[in-house]
Design an enzyme around this catalytic site. Structure first.
Site, mmCIF file in Angstrom:
data_model
loop_
_atom_site.group_PDB
_atom_site.id
_atom_site.type_symbol
_atom_site.label_atom_id
_atom_site.label_comp_id
_atom_site.label_asym_id
_atom_site.label_seq_id
_atom_site.Cartn_x
_atom_site.Cartn_y
_atom_site.Cartn_z
ATOM 1 N N ASP A 48 -43.784 25.345 3.046
ATOM 2 C CA ASP A 48 -43.706 26.379 1.991
ATOM 3 C C ASP A 48 -44.836 27.133 1.792
ATOM 4 O O ASP A 48 -45.956 26.878 2.071
ATOM 5 C CB ASP A 48 -43.343 25.813 0.642
ATOM 6 C CG ASP A 48 -42.332 24.704 0.755
ATOM 7 O OD1 ASP A 48 -41.703 24.528 1.739
ATOM 8 O OD2 ASP A 48 -42.109 23.994 -0.425
ATOM 9 N N GLU A 108 -35.717 22.900 -5.806
ATOM 10 C CA GLU A 108 -37.198 22.939 -5.326
ATOM 11 C C GLU A 108 -37.777 24.499 -5.578
ATOM 12 O O GLU A 108 -36.888 25.381 -5.816
ATOM 13 C CB GLU A 108 -37.376 22.521 -4.149
ATOM 14 C CG GLU A 108 -36.842 21.301 -3.783
ATOM 15 C CD GLU A 108 -37.166 20.908 -2.164
ATOM 16 O OE1 GLU A 108 -37.481 19.618 -2.192
ATOM 17 O OE2 GLU A 108 -36.625 21.632 -1.243
HETATM 18 C C1 FRU Z 1 -39.916 22.476 -0.202
HETATM 19 C C2 FRU Z 1 -40.482 21.234 -0.421
HETATM 20 C C3 FRU Z 1 -41.127 21.270 -2.062
HETATM 21 C C4 FRU Z 1 -42.210 20.074 -1.662
HETATM 22 C C5 FRU Z 1 -42.538 20.526 -0.380
HETATM 23 C C6 FRU Z 1 -43.367 19.203 0.311
HETATM 24 O O1 FRU Z 1 -39.660 22.731 1.145
HETATM 25 O O2 FRU Z 1 -39.740 20.124 -0.324
HETATM 26 O O3 FRU Z 1 -40.147 20.744 -2.785
HETATM 27 O O4 FRU Z 1 -43.171 20.463 -2.548
HETATM 28 O O5 FRU Z 1 -41.602 21.020 0.196
HETATM 29 O O6 FRU Z 1 -43.997 19.723 1.401
#
Ligand code: FRU
Length: 481
Positions: A24, A206
Site C-alpha cells: 500500500d 481496509e
Molecule cells: C492492505 C493491507 C492493510 C494493512 C497492510 C499491511 O493491503 O492489508 O489493511 O495495513 O496491507 O501491509
C-alpha cells in the site's frame, strides 16, 4: 527513460521500489514543495514480511527520489498502513508553529499477539518529523489508540476537519468504518460508525479515505468515502469501492444502494489520496496489485508498482453521481510528442513501443476488439461488447500467466451501463507490466497487471458487430527517453 530500463517488467513512469517487496501507499502528504510517498515495505525479501514504511519524494508525482526507510518495526509491532498530516498549529506540541511537525499516523501489528491467538493485536501509533520527512521520532506514549478486542482494526487516515475544527481519523474495524476525533493527534475519541449494513462485504474493509468534492457544473459538494475490500472485488480478490454521501463533521451518511467501484480491473488496491495538495486537487495513488497473486508475480528484484497518480472528481451523468479518476495533467511531461493517425478508419499500427506508451482515441463504436501483439505471439485483448454493455479485458494469452492460478483464469468485466451515447474518449496507459484503461475521461477505469514475453509493438482494431469500427484521432505517445 525516467528510470533505467534494465530489468524485465520494470515500469518506466510508474513508481516502483528500488528493490524488494512493496504494497500500500502510505502517508500521502504534500509539504514545502514536496509530495511524499511512503509505502508498505519489506526490505529483506520480495514477499510480504515485517512491515516498514519505505519513502520516496517528488516534485511532480512522476519523477521520484528514493529516500531511506522512514519507519521500522518496534516493540509495539510492525508498521502497517496509515497517513500523514502537517500539524500547522503545532497542536501536538511536537514542533513549533514556525516549524510544524509532519506527523505520521499508522497501525501497529503485534505479530506475537496474533500468533498467540489474541484479537487485540492491532493498535494505532504516531511518529513525527521536524525535517520534512527525512527523519522520524516515534512517539514514546504509543499506542495512542489501544484495542478493545477487534481483530481487524487499522489503516488510520487523518485529515484536518474544517467543519468540526479538529483532527478526524477514519479507521476500519473489520466490517465497518469508525470515525475518531482529536484536538492534539494524541488523545482520541470515537464519534461515529458507518457501513455495517451498506456496501460490499465480500471481505475485510481496509484503507479508508473520506473527502469532499465539488460536483462538476453545480454549486453542490458531496463527500466520497473510499473503502478497499479484500476479497470481494467484482473481478476477484482485492478492490476499491466508494460511497457518495454527506458528512456533517461527525457522521458520514449515504443513501447509495448499489455497490460502486473506483476501478474495475484486478490491480488497483489500497488507494488513498493526498493531504494538503498545493492546488486543492484530490490526488489518488493505488497499489497496482491484488492479494490473490501479489506474492507470485514474475519479477525478481522488486515486487509491484503504484498506479499512475490520478485526479479525482465528481460528475452527474444521466442523473447519477459518478466518481471520476483520470491521470494527473502533468503526465504529458514524460510523453514524447504524438504519433497521430488521422486516417479513418484506422485498423492497425505496427512498430512502435506500445508497451511503454499512452494511446488515445475517440470512438462512437461499441462493438470491436482492440488487440496488442508482439513477435512472441503474445496477445492482450480489450473487447468492447455493446450488446452486453461491457468492456472485457482478456490477459490469458498475454505472456506469463501461469505463476498463480487466479491470474489468467477469468476475463475482467467492466459494465459501461451509464456511458453517454456517441463518441467517447478511450485512453490507455501501458508501462510494460501494466495497462490502465480510462473510458470517457475516467468515468470507467480498469487497471491490470500484464507480463508479456516482450514489449507489445502492434495494435489492431477488429470489427466484432455488424457495423464497421470507427476510430477517430488515434494518438500514440511513447514515453520520453
Ligand atoms: C492492505 C493491507 C492493510 C494493512 C497492510 C499491511 O493491503 O492489508 O489493511 O495495513 O496491507 O501491509
Amino acid at each position: 527513460a525516467i528510470l533505467p530500463n534494465t530489468e524485465a517488467y520494470r515500469p518506466q513512469y510508474h513508481f516502483t521500489p528500488p528493490e524488494k517487496w512493496m504494497n500500500d501507499p502510505n502517508g500521502l502528504v504534500y509539504h514545502q514543495g514536496i509530495y511524499h510517498l511512503f509505502y508498505q515495505y519489506y526490505p529483506d525479501d520480495i514477499v510480504w514480511g515485517p512491515m516498514h514504511w519505505g519513502h520516496a519524494t517528488s516534485k511532480d508525482l512522476l519523477h521520484w527520489e528514493h529516500k531511506p526507510i522512514a519507519l521500522f518495526p518496534d516493540k509495539n509491532g510492525y508498521i502497517f498502513s496509515g497517513s500523514a498530516v502537517i500539524d500547522t498549529e503545532n497542536t501536538s506540541g511536537f514542533g513549533t508553529k514556525e516549524n510544524p511537525p509532519l506527523v505520521a499516523i499508522f497501525t501497529y501489528h503485534d505479530i506475537d499477539g496474533e500468533k498467540a491467538g489474541k484479537t487485540d493485536f492491532q493498535t494505532q501509533g504516531i511518529a513525527y518529523s521536524l525535517d520534512n520527512g527525512e527523519t522520524f521520532t516515534v512517539y514514546e506514549g504509543n499506542p495512542v489508540i489501544g484495542n478493545y478486542g477487534i481483530k481487524d482494526f487499522r489503516d488510520p487516515k487523518v485529515f484536518w476537519n474544517e467543519k468540526a475544527s479538529n483532527w478526524t481519523m477514519l479507521l476500519v474495524a473489520g466490517d465497518h468504518l469508525q470515525i475518531w476525533q482529536s484536538d492534539t493527534l494524541i488523545s482520541w475519541k470515537k464519534v461515529s460508525e458507518f457501513g455495517k449494513n451498506q456496501g460490499a462485504h465480500g471481505g475485510v474493509w481496509e484503507c479508508p479515505d473520506l473527502f469532499p468534492l465539488k460536483v462538476a457544473g453545480e454549486a453542490k459538494e458531496k463527500w466520497v468515502l473510499l473503502i478497499s475490500i479484500n476479497p470481494g472485488a467484482p473481478n476477484g480478490g482485492s478492490g476499491t469501492q466508494y460511497f457518495i454521501g454527506d458528512f456533517d463533521g461527525t457522521t458520514f451518511t449515504s443513501t447509495q444502494e448499489e455497490d460502486r467501484w473506483l476501478d474495475w480491473g484486478t490491480d488497483n488496491y489500497a488507494g488513498v489520496t493526498y493531504n494538503n495538495t498545493p492546488d486543492g486537487k484530490r490526488i489518488f495513488i493505488g497499489w497496482m496489485s491484488n492479494w490473490s497473486y501479489a506474492r507470485d508475480t514474475p519479477t525478481e528484484k522488486w515486487r509491484s508498482a503504484m498506479t499512475i497518480p490520478r485526479e479525482l472528481s465528481l460528475e452527474k451523468i444521466n442523473e447519477q453521481y459518478e466518481l471520476i479518476n483520470y491521470p494527473i495533467t502533468g503526465l504529458k511531461k514524460v510523453l514524447k510528442s504524438s504519433n497521430s493517425f488521422k486516417a479513418n478508419p484506422i485498423y492497425s499500427v505496427a512498430g512502435l513501443n506500445i508497451s511503454q506508451s499512452e494511446i488515445v482515441f475517440t470512438t462512437a463504436s461499441r462493438d470491436f476488439e482492440l488487440s496488442f501483439t508482439n513477435q512472441k505471439e503474445d496477445r492482450l485483448k480489450l473487447l468492447f461488447d455493446g450488446a452486453n454493455k461491457q468492456v472485457v479485458l482478456d490477459r490469458a494469452t498475454s505472456g506469463k500467466t501461469d505463476f498463480q492460478e487466479d491470474f489468467a483464469k477469468e476475463n475482467q468485466l467492466m459494465p459501461i451501463k451509464n456511458l453517454p451515447e456517441g463518441a467517447v474518449e478511450v485512453r490507455i496507459l501501458m508501462d510494460w507490466s501494466s495497462i490502465e484503461v480510462f473510458i470517457n475521461k475516467g468515468q470507467y477505469v480498469m487497471t491490470s497487471q500484464i507480463f508479456p514475453n516482450e514489449h507489445y509493438t502492434n495494435l489492431n482494431f477488429h470489427q466484432k458487430g455488424e457495423e464497421p469500427v470507427e476510430v477517430k484521432k488515434l494518438e500514440i505517445r511513447e514515453i520520453e527517453s
